[in-house]
Design a protein around this motif. Structure first.
Motif, PDB file in Angstrom:
ATOM      1  N   VAL A 255      37.538  44.943  -2.328  1.00  0.00           N
ATOM      2  CA  VAL A 255      36.416  45.247  -1.444  1.00  0.00           C
ATOM      3  C   VAL A 255      35.288  44.300  -1.830  1.00  0.00           C
ATOM      4  CG1 VAL A 255      34.770  46.983  -0.647  1.00  0.00           C
ATOM      5  CG2 VAL A 255      37.099  47.668  -1.301  1.00  0.00           C
ATOM      6  N   ILE A 256      34.865  43.460  -0.895  1.00  0.00           N
ATOM      7  CA  ILE A 256      33.833  42.458  -1.162  1.00  0.00           C
ATOM      8  C   ILE A 256      32.608  42.799  -0.324  1.00  0.00           C
ATOM      9  CG2 ILE A 256      33.234  40.010  -1.035  1.00  0.00           C
ATOM     10  CD1 ILE A 256      36.127  39.317  -1.500  1.00  0.00           C
ATOM     11  N   THR A 257      31.460  42.957  -0.982  1.00  0.00           N
ATOM     12  CA  THR A 257      30.262  43.424  -0.296  1.00  0.00           C
ATOM     13  C   THR A 257      29.123  42.425  -0.471  1.00  0.00           C
ATOM     14  OG1 THR A 257      29.237  44.655  -2.130  1.00  0.00           O
ATOM     15  CG2 THR A 257      30.998  45.765  -0.900  1.00  0.00           C
ATOM     16  N   ASN A 258      28.121  42.554   0.396  1.00  0.00           N
ATOM     17  CA  ASN A 258      26.965  41.672   0.312  1.00  0.00           C
ATOM     18  C   ASN A 258      25.779  42.295   1.030  1.00  0.00           C
ATOM     19  OD1 ASN A 258      26.976  40.837   3.243  1.00  0.00           O
ATOM     20  ND2 ASN A 258      28.955  39.983   2.661  1.00  0.00           N
ATOM     21  N   ALA A 259      24.606  41.734   0.766  1.00  0.00           N
ATOM     22  CA  ALA A 259      23.423  41.995   1.571  1.00  0.00           C
ATOM     23  C   ALA A 259      23.284  40.850   2.567  1.00  0.00           C
ATOM     24  CB  ALA A 259      22.185  42.084   0.684  1.00  0.00           C
ATOM     25  N   ALA A 260      22.986  41.167   3.820  1.00  0.00           N
ATOM     26  CA  ALA A 260      22.988  40.134   4.863  1.00  0.00           C
ATOM     27  C   ALA A 260      21.873  40.383   5.865  1.00  0.00           C
ATOM     28  CB  ALA A 260      24.342  40.112   5.582  1.00  0.00           C
ATOM     29  N   GLY A 261      21.491  39.306   6.543  1.00  0.00           N
ATOM     30  CA  GLY A 261      20.553  39.416   7.646  1.00  0.00           C
ATOM     31  C   GLY A 261      21.298  39.662   8.944  1.00  0.00           C
ATOM     32  N   GLY A 262      20.786  40.564   9.766  1.00  0.00           N
ATOM     33  CA  GLY A 262      21.451  40.900  11.018  1.00  0.00           C
ATOM     34  C   GLY A 262      20.998  39.994  12.149  1.00  0.00           C
ATOM     35  N   MET A 263      21.941  39.327  12.799  1.00  0.00           N
ATOM     36  CA  MET A 263      21.638  38.477  13.952  1.00  0.00           C
ATOM     37  C   MET A 263      21.981  39.150  15.275  1.00  0.00           C
ATOM     38  SD  MET A 263      22.703  34.674  12.597  1.00  0.00           S
ATOM     39  CE  MET A 263      24.453  35.066  12.420  1.00  0.00           C
ATOM     40  N   ASN A 264      22.726  40.233  15.214  1.00  0.00           N
ATOM     41  CA  ASN A 264      23.092  40.982  16.408  1.00  0.00           C
ATOM     42  C   ASN A 264      21.950  41.946  16.748  1.00  0.00           C
ATOM     43  OD1 ASN A 264      24.207  43.017  18.151  1.00  0.00           O
ATOM     44  ND2 ASN A 264      26.260  42.382  17.530  1.00  0.00           N
ATOM     45  N   ARG A 265      21.441  41.866  17.961  1.00  0.00           N
ATOM     46  CA  ARG A 265      20.276  42.670  18.348  1.00  0.00           C
ATOM     47  C   ARG A 265      20.568  44.172  18.365  1.00  0.00           C
ATOM     48  NH1 ARG A 265      15.985  39.814  20.523  1.00  0.00           N
ATOM     49  NH2 ARG A 265      16.349  37.572  20.766  1.00  0.00           N
TER      50      ARG A 265
END
Length: 283
Positions: A112-122
């Motif tokens: 299981v690979i996780t991250n913090a990310a910025g959302g580009m989907n409105r």
């Protein structure tokens, strides 16, 4: 004489194997920025700092403890990376993905690979969890460039299902059973993760480009690790914690502290999802 890459991997795996004795981890977990507290719930844990492992670099990023935690979680023996290495820290891609190959040498076949990310989907909101269904490698590099190590995997690994479909289906089923303090079920998003090199956040024009290309979230990790996992035959569940909105037309200034703050707020539902997946998955 400098050891080969495979010899370094084997030495690192042998060191961990000696430290954990008879424990045989069956599942690997890579915990991204602000999500590492899940490792504190591992029982009967052996803790191994990355700095102790032969040939390993050191994680230098805030929110990454930089250690392995090996023990029991939801009835399964797991190996948890509490933090990771990043390309932007100056490490070669092969160093970034070395822990994945070490997991494989220890007998782990799913991660299981996780991250913090910025959302580009409105349709997304900060605090959402997104299952990764695919990725776009925008790092400008690749962990398999150079001579192929045949003992690790094939020269041209297939990436048609980089993120295991049955794992995603299981996560969706389990999410309906998870309730918030207000009694609401956990709604999972799903989308395409764009991996960039960093360390700067992206410009509005760059974010608009990634959205046009089909990206739903953007971050500075994960892609190389997933390539390595698939190269050595491991199945992957990828989860992004959406910490901010990265809409090019509406972009606002962002700091790492803001990312960490949202990731910290999201930890309860993140932990609930991962723990239920660990409990139910067949590996």
């Amino acid at each position: 004489m400098e050891l080969s890459y495979v010899e370094q991997i084997n030495q690192a795996a042998a060191y961990i194997r000696a430290r954990i004795g008879g424990k045989l981890p069956v599942l690997g977990l890579v915990l991204g920025s602000g999500l590492g507290d899940l490792a504190e719930q591992v029982e009967q844990a052996d803790i191994i700092p990355f700095a102790d492992v032969p040939h390993f670099p050191v994680s230098t990023v805030e929110g990454h403890a930089g250690r392995f935690v090996i023990g029991t979680l939801e009835g399964k023996t797991v190996l948890v990376m509490q933090g990771r290495f990043h390309y932007y820290e100056g490490y070669a891609m092969r160093k970034v993905v070395a822990p994945i190959y070490v997991m494989q040498k220890l007998g782990i076949r799913a991660v299981v690979i996780t991250n913090a990310a910025g959302g580009m989907n409105r349709a997304f909101r900060p605090g959402d969890l997104m299952l990764i269904c695919d990725h776009i490698n925008m790092t400008g590099d690749h962990p398999l460039i150079g001579p192929n190590e045949a003992t690790l995997g094939p020269r041209f690994p297939d990436m048609s299902e980089a993120y295991n479909k049955s794992f995603r289906e299981l996560a969706h089923r389990l999410s309906s059973q998870i309730r918030s303090d207000e009694g609401d079920s956990l709604e999972l998003q799903e989308g395409v993760y764009c991996g960039i090199s960093g360390p700067s956040y992206m410009t509005p024009a760059e974010l608009k480009m990634l959205a046009i290309l089909g990206g739903d979230a953007v971050g500075m990790s994960t892609v190389a690790e997933v390539i390595a996992a698939r190269h050595c035959g491991m199945n992957v569940l990828g989860i992004s914690c959406i910490t901010d909105m990265a809409i090019g037309e509406e972009l606002e200034p962002l700091t790492h502290e803001q990312v960490m703050e949202v990731a910290n707020r999201t930890k309860p539902k993140f932990a609930a999802l991962v723990k239920s997946f660990v409990r139910e998955v067949n590996v």
